[in-house]
Design a protein around this motif. Structure first.
Motif, mmCIF file in Angstrom:
data_model
loop_
_atom_site.group_PDB
_atom_site.id
_atom_site.type_symbol
_atom_site.label_atom_id
_atom_site.label_comp_id
_atom_site.label_asym_id
_atom_site.label_seq_id
_atom_site.Cartn_x
_atom_site.Cartn_y
_atom_site.Cartn_z
ATOM 1 N N GLY A 38 29.286 86.953 -2.145
ATOM 2 C CA GLY A 38 30.685 87.233 -1.804
ATOM 3 C C GLY A 38 31.506 85.970 -1.704
ATOM 4 O O GLY A 38 32.635 85.897 -2.197
ATOM 5 N N TRP A 39 30.939 84.956 -1.081
ATOM 6 C CA TRP A 39 31.629 83.676 -0.927
ATOM 7 C C TRP A 39 31.897 83.046 -2.288
ATOM 8 O O TRP A 39 32.989 82.546 -2.549
ATOM 9 C CB TRP A 39 30.786 82.765 -0.060
ATOM 10 C CG TRP A 39 31.470 81.544 0.475
ATOM 11 C CD1 TRP A 39 32.812 81.312 0.594
ATOM 12 C CD2 TRP A 39 30.828 80.384 0.983
ATOM 13 N NE1 TRP A 39 33.032 80.083 1.147
ATOM 14 C CE2 TRP A 39 31.827 79.497 1.398
ATOM 15 C CE3 TRP A 39 29.500 80.014 1.132
ATOM 16 C CZ2 TRP A 39 31.539 78.255 1.950
ATOM 17 C CZ3 TRP A 39 29.214 78.783 1.695
ATOM 18 C CH2 TRP A 39 30.227 77.913 2.097
ATOM 19 N N PHE A 40 30.898 83.078 -3.167
ATOM 20 C CA PHE A 40 31.071 82.549 -4.515
ATOM 21 C C PHE A 40 32.144 83.338 -5.263
ATOM 22 O O PHE A 40 32.979 82.758 -5.964
ATOM 23 C CB PHE A 40 29.750 82.598 -5.292
ATOM 24 C CG PHE A 40 29.862 82.020 -6.669
ATOM 25 C CD1 PHE A 40 29.803 80.648 -6.865
ATOM 26 C CD2 PHE A 40 30.043 82.836 -7.769
ATOM 27 C CE1 PHE A 40 29.918 80.104 -8.141
ATOM 28 C CE2 PHE A 40 30.161 82.305 -9.044
ATOM 29 C CZ PHE A 40 30.099 80.940 -9.225
ATOM 30 N N GLY A 41 32.155 84.665 -5.107
ATOM 31 C CA GLY A 41 33.172 85.500 -5.753
ATOM 32 C C GLY A 41 34.577 85.169 -5.276
ATOM 33 O O GLY A 41 35.516 85.092 -6.072
ATOM 34 N N ILE A 108 23.363 72.663 3.160
ATOM 35 C CA ILE A 108 24.123 72.588 4.414
ATOM 36 C C ILE A 108 25.365 71.731 4.215
ATOM 37 O O ILE A 108 26.476 72.115 4.619
ATOM 38 C CB ILE A 108 23.243 72.033 5.553
ATOM 39 C CG1 ILE A 108 22.117 73.016 5.899
ATOM 40 C CG2 ILE A 108 24.088 71.719 6.785
ATOM 41 C CD1 ILE A 108 21.017 72.416 6.766
ATOM 42 N N VAL A 109 25.199 70.575 3.585
ATOM 43 C CA VAL A 109 26.330 69.667 3.345
ATOM 44 C C VAL A 109 27.383 70.347 2.462
ATOM 45 O O VAL A 109 28.586 70.289 2.742
ATOM 46 C CB VAL A 109 25.851 68.340 2.723
ATOM 47 C CG1 VAL A 109 27.004 67.498 2.226
ATOM 48 C CG2 VAL A 109 25.014 67.569 3.730
ATOM 49 N N ILE A 110 26.939 71.007 1.396
ATOM 50 C CA ILE A 110 27.864 71.713 0.495
ATOM 51 C C ILE A 110 28.624 72.786 1.265
ATOM 52 O O ILE A 110 29.853 72.897 1.155
ATOM 53 C CB ILE A 110 27.106 72.320 -0.702
ATOM 54 C CG1 ILE A 110 26.657 71.218 -1.662
ATOM 55 C CG2 ILE A 110 27.953 73.367 -1.428
ATOM 56 C CD1 ILE A 110 25.681 71.690 -2.732
ATOM 57 N N VAL A 152 26.034 74.943 -7.603
ATOM 58 C CA VAL A 152 24.945 73.986 -7.381
ATOM 59 C C VAL A 152 24.069 74.451 -6.212
ATOM 60 O O VAL A 152 22.836 74.405 -6.284
ATOM 61 C CB VAL A 152 25.501 72.561 -7.129
ATOM 62 C CG1 VAL A 152 24.418 71.622 -6.602
ATOM 63 C CG2 VAL A 152 26.122 72.008 -8.399
ATOM 64 N N ALA A 153 24.683 74.930 -5.138
ATOM 65 C CA ALA A 153 23.922 75.437 -3.993
ATOM 66 C C ALA A 153 23.043 76.615 -4.406
ATOM 67 O O ALA A 153 21.895 76.732 -3.955
ATOM 68 C CB ALA A 153 24.861 75.840 -2.863
ATOM 69 N N THR A 154 23.552 77.461 -5.283
ATOM 70 C CA THR A 154 22.767 78.594 -5.768
ATOM 71 C C THR A 154 21.571 78.113 -6.587
ATOM 72 O O THR A 154 20.455 78.620 -6.427
ATOM 73 C CB THR A 154 23.650 79.534 -6.612
ATOM 74 O OG1 THR A 154 24.756 79.963 -5.803
ATOM 75 C CG2 THR A 154 22.879 80.735 -7.106
ATOM 76 N N VAL A 155 21.797 77.138 -7.450
ATOM 77 C CA VAL A 155 20.704 76.579 -8.252
ATOM 78 C C VAL A 155 19.639 75.972 -7.338
ATOM 79 O O VAL A 155 18.429 76.163 -7.552
ATOM 80 C CB VAL A 155 21.244 75.538 -9.263
ATOM 81 C CG1 VAL A 155 20.111 74.761 -9.910
ATOM 82 C CG2 VAL A 155 22.107 76.220 -10.312
#
Length: 193
Positions: A38-41, A108-110, A152-155
């Motif tokens: 949801g956040w990515f969307g 966490i940083v992202i 990148v966080a998803t990867v």
């Protein structure tokens, strides 16, 4: 009798203080995936609306797009916080830990960076653009950057690259030493009986 005495004592790693079991793990993982997706969307929609607002020639349409962008932090920030909280629960309740692996630290940083820039920069740029009625290229660039870093966080979540932090290495070494000590104590106890 000597065969029994020479048998190695099975070693077990000490259980973490907090561990998510099957159902709890699935619930936390589902909540984390839903909030993260949801956040990515929302980030993708913000980027799309910001680019449209930045490139349109219709002043009224541009103004309405910037007014719309002003409202997105009200959705993006709670979703980001929910993704961080569910991610923290997952990391603490699994073998990965909160700051043991570099990929978790990077996530966490992202996450913190996206939430802070949503709250501080993007909201301000959208408000200024809506009030002034002028294009705000930093808004579009920031929105696209959010999409990229969340991807990148998803990867990182999918591939989980190896690499322990200093704290993770110390914990691994301490756990190994505890297991070795227990094994040696168990062996000595078995021999003495």
């Amino acid at each position: 009798m000597s065969a029994v005495l020479d048998r190695p004592v099975p070693t077990r790693r000490p259980e973490p203080r907090f561990r998510l079991r099957r159902r709890a793990h699935k619930v936390a993982l589902t909540a984390h995936v839903l909030t993260s997706v949801g956040w990515f969307g929302v980030a993708a929609m913000v980027a799309f609306v910001a680019i449209v607002a930045d490139t349109t020639r219709d002043g009224e349409f541009e103004h309405s797009m910037y007014r719309t962008l002003e409202m997105f932090p009200w959705l993006s920030i709670p979703l980001g916080v929910a993704a961080v909280v569910t991610g923290a629960i997952l990391s603490l309740g699994t073998k990965y830990g909160f700051i043991r692996h570099w990929w978790v630290v990077a996530k966490i940083v992202i996450s913190v960076a996206v939430i802070v820039t949503d709250a501080v920069l993007l909201a301000r740029f959208a408000h200024s653009a809506a009030v002034d009625g002028s294009a705000s290229t930093p808004l579009a660039h920031g929105a696209v950057a959010h999409v990229v870093v969340l991807a990148v966080a998803t990867v990182l979540s999918v591939f989980k690259p190896k690499g322990l932090t200093a704290w993770g290495r110390r914990r691994r070494d301490r756990t190994s030493a505890q297991v070795l000590t227990r094994t040696q104590a168990g062996s000595a106890g078995t021999r003495s009986t």
